[in-house]
Design a protein around this motif. Structure first.
Motif, PDB file in Angstrom:
ATOM      1  N   GLU A  15       0.832  -1.209   0.000  1.00 58.37           N
ATOM      2  CA  GLU A  15       0.000   0.000   0.000  1.00 58.37           C
ATOM      3  C   GLU A  15       0.864   1.257   0.000  1.00 58.37           C
ATOM      4  O   GLU A  15       0.595   2.220  -0.745  1.00 58.37           O
ATOM      5  N   GLU A  16       1.908   1.276   0.826  1.00 61.94           N
ATOM      6  CA  GLU A  16       2.803   2.439   0.880  1.00 61.94           C
ATOM      7  C   GLU A  16       3.494   2.653  -0.465  1.00 61.94           C
ATOM      8  O   GLU A  16       3.649   3.786  -0.924  1.00 61.94           O
ATOM      9  N   LEU A  17       3.897   1.559  -1.073  1.00 63.73           N
ATOM     10  CA  LEU A  17       4.566   1.646  -2.372  1.00 63.73           C
ATOM     11  C   LEU A  17       3.611   2.169  -3.438  1.00 63.73           C
ATOM     12  O   LEU A  17       3.945   3.077  -4.210  1.00 63.73           O
ATOM     13  N   GLU A  18       2.402   1.638  -3.458  1.00 63.02           N
ATOM     14  CA  GLU A  18       1.429   2.003  -4.494  1.00 63.02           C
ATOM     15  C   GLU A  18       1.055   3.481  -4.422  1.00 63.02           C
ATOM     16  O   GLU A  18       0.851   4.135  -5.453  1.00 63.02           O
ATOM     17  N   GLN A  19       0.991   4.019  -3.215  1.00 66.23           N
ATOM     18  CA  GLN A  19       0.619   5.426  -3.050  1.00 66.23           C
ATOM     19  C   GLN A  19       1.628   6.386  -3.685  1.00 66.23           C
ATOM     20  O   GLN A  19       1.288   7.522  -4.007  1.00 66.23           O
ATOM     21  N   LYS A  29       4.238  -5.576 -11.122  1.00 67.62           N
ATOM     22  CA  LYS A  29       3.603  -6.120 -12.324  1.00 67.62           C
ATOM     23  C   LYS A  29       2.376  -5.298 -12.718  1.00 67.62           C
ATOM     24  O   LYS A  29       2.135  -5.047 -13.901  1.00 67.62           O
ATOM     25  N   LYS A  30       1.624  -4.862 -11.727  1.00 70.21           N
ATOM     26  CA  LYS A  30       0.411  -4.075 -11.990  1.00 70.21           C
ATOM     27  C   LYS A  30       0.735  -2.774 -12.722  1.00 70.21           C
ATOM     28  O   LYS A  30       0.010  -2.364 -13.636  1.00 70.21           O
ATOM     29  N   TYR A  31       1.845  -2.133 -12.326  1.00 71.43           N
ATOM     30  CA  TYR A  31       2.194  -0.826 -12.896  1.00 71.43           C
ATOM     31  C   TYR A  31       3.360  -0.894 -13.882  1.00 71.43           C
ATOM     32  O   TYR A  31       3.889   0.126 -14.299  1.00 71.43           O
ATOM     33  N   GLU A  73      12.103 -10.937 -15.364  1.00 71.52           N
ATOM     34  CA  GLU A  73      12.178 -10.050 -16.526  1.00 71.52           C
ATOM     35  C   GLU A  73      12.073  -8.570 -16.167  1.00 71.52           C
ATOM     36  O   GLU A  73      12.319  -7.706 -17.004  1.00 71.52           O
ATOM     37  N   ARG A  74      11.715  -8.266 -14.918  1.00 74.67           N
ATOM     38  CA  ARG A  74      11.611  -6.857 -14.532  1.00 74.67           C
ATOM     39  C   ARG A  74      12.474  -6.534 -13.311  1.00 74.67           C
ATOM     40  O   ARG A  74      12.249  -5.560 -12.611  1.00 74.67           O
ATOM     41  N   THR A  75      13.481  -7.375 -13.061  1.00 70.92           N
ATOM     42  CA  THR A  75      14.399  -7.148 -11.941  1.00 70.92           C
ATOM     43  C   THR A  75      15.820  -6.940 -12.450  1.00 70.92           C
ATOM     44  O   THR A  75      16.306  -7.705 -13.291  1.00 70.92           O
ATOM     45  N   ILE A  76      16.466  -5.899 -11.940  1.00 68.36           N
ATOM     46  CA  ILE A  76      17.908  -5.710 -12.130  1.00 68.36           C
ATOM     47  C   ILE A  76      18.545  -6.081 -10.802  1.00 68.36           C
ATOM     48  O   ILE A  76      18.428  -5.359  -9.812  1.00 68.36           O
ATOM     49  N   LEU A  77      19.172  -7.244 -10.769  1.00 63.73           N
ATOM     50  CA  LEU A  77      19.707  -7.796  -9.527  1.00 63.73           C
ATOM     51  C   LEU A  77      21.158  -7.333  -9.355  1.00 63.73           C
ATOM     52  O   LEU A  77      22.007  -7.603 -10.204  1.00 63.73           O
TER      53      LEU A  77
END
Length: 388
Positions: free
Chosen positions: A156-160, A195-197, A227-231
């Motif tokens: 929730e904190e991240l999404e805001q 993934k949602k955003y 596929e969406r992580t830069i490790l």
């Protein structure tokens, strides 16, 4: 009248110096200081690793390596990530050896950011994150975590904090400075938001080897996140190789090849002898890593319990080698506490607010010191807290 001209970049001019540095400089001028401020293992790099570097010099391996690093090292990194963290990367196309994890983070940000892109920075965090975003032309957007939640970020904190300009999130687990480690459930919630955003996550996993109570989970191992992580990781912390300046990045080919272009022009390649040392660390260094981890856990248990006993409330960090106790009970700010503790009792810690606003009222203490030093530091801190 001639107008005064500045040659400095406005972006660089606006950067504040590292808040950690001031306390290091203060401590350097005082005799008898016990330093709990340095984020560096007190262990020496394993002998077999040092020997491998020496042997590479004796054999004359002093030329450049491939830009992305020795293929042998990239193959070892690939095998290490697959065996230990259940993520698979192509040694030839998806791994770059860098000059520390810091350079990996720098070129990752420069590879993905266009002017005005927003990158979410979760605080408290390592002091370089927001400045590196700014230097890459992006806008750092900070999200404050809460002591009541052991400084874990919630979905929730991240999404805001997400807007239509948000490109990526920088995540660090185990965390510097709090020691907080995210478990699989925590990571799955963050992954769902990413993934949602359609966001990238720059996952700083430099402390992955130093997890104490549960097995470390890499964000890239979460379903749909490779596929969406830069490790980003390296050898500094888990392998006690800070001075070797060797890190690495694993990411999908499109991203690593973009990063490689920047790396080629800025650095050429990481130091050759350090790369040979890292090959040995991955092949034969696990026993030493396990030994260090056991010792850090023992120190953590003693130190965190002691902090709570003297009235400095502290959650139990799940990883890294930092405790992040609250000093609010003393009535002092983070900076006042740290400065007075240094001047009056000769114990160096770092004010929590240099890692972000949510660090105010806390201090960062590294327990990467001998048990004897930790015990003496606790005595001095107890004396100081009782006096004030």
């Amino acid at each position: 009248m001639e107008q005064t001209k500045t040659y400095l970049s406005e972006t660089v001019n606006a950067l504040k110096p590292s808040g950690i540095r001031r306390f290091f400089d203060l401590a350097a001028g005082i005799e008898g200081v016990i330093s709990l401020g340095v984020g560096e293992p007190d262990f020496v790099t394993s002998w077999s690793v040092r020997e491998a570097a020496i042997l590479s010099l004796e054999q004359g391996y002093t030329s450049y390596t491939a830009n992305a690093g020795l293929l042998e090292l990239r193959e070892e990194i690939s095998a290490y990530m697959e065996k230990g963290f259940h993520v698979t990367y192509s040694p030839k196309k998806e791994i770059i050896v860098t000059v520390g994890a810091s350079q990996a983070l720098d070129i990752a940000l420069r590879a993905i950011i266009d002017a005005g892109d927003e990158v979410i920075v979760i605080e408290p965090c390592f002091v370089s994150y927001a400045p590196l975003v700014a230097l890459a032309g992006g806008k750092p957007v900070t999200v404050q975590t809460k002591k009541e939640n052991d400084f874990k970020i919630t979905a929730e904190e991240l999404e805001q904090a997400i807007t239509n300009r948000t490109k990526a999130v920088i995540l660090c687990s185990p965390n510097n400075p709090t020691g907080t480690m995210l478990n699989r459930h925590d990571l799955e919630e963050i992954a769902a938001v990413a993934k949602k955003y359609n966001l990238l996550i720059l996952s700083d996993e430099i402390y992955a080897e130093l997890s104490y109570d549960e097995k470390f989970v890499s964000l890239a191992a979460i379903e749909g996140m490779r596929e969406r992580t830069i490790l980003i990781s390296g050898f500094s912390k888990g392998f006690a190789m800070t001075g070797w300046r060797l890190g690495f990045v694993c990411a999908p080919e499109e991203i690593t090849q973009a990063m490689l272009k920047i790396h080629q022009y800025a650095i050429m390649c990481a130091p050759t002898m350090a790369q040979y040392a890292a090959v040995e660390a991955l092949k034969n260094g696990q026993e030493d890593v396990i030994g260090m981890r056991k010792d850090y856990r023992r120190r953590r248990n003693y130190f965190v319990q002691s902090l709570n006993e003297i009235g400095l409330e502290c959650h139990v960090p799940g990883g890294a080698f930092y405790a992040f106790p609250s000093v609010q009970s003393t009535g002092l700010t983070s900076e006042q506490f740290a400065e007075r503790l240094l001047l009056e009792e000769k114990v160096a810690v770092v004010p929590g607010d240099v890692f972000g606003e949510s660090g105010q009222g806390h201090i960062r203490c590294s327990y990467a010191s001998s048990m004897e030093q930790l015990q003496e530091a606790v005595k001095r801190m107890k004396r100081f807290v009782e006096r004030i």
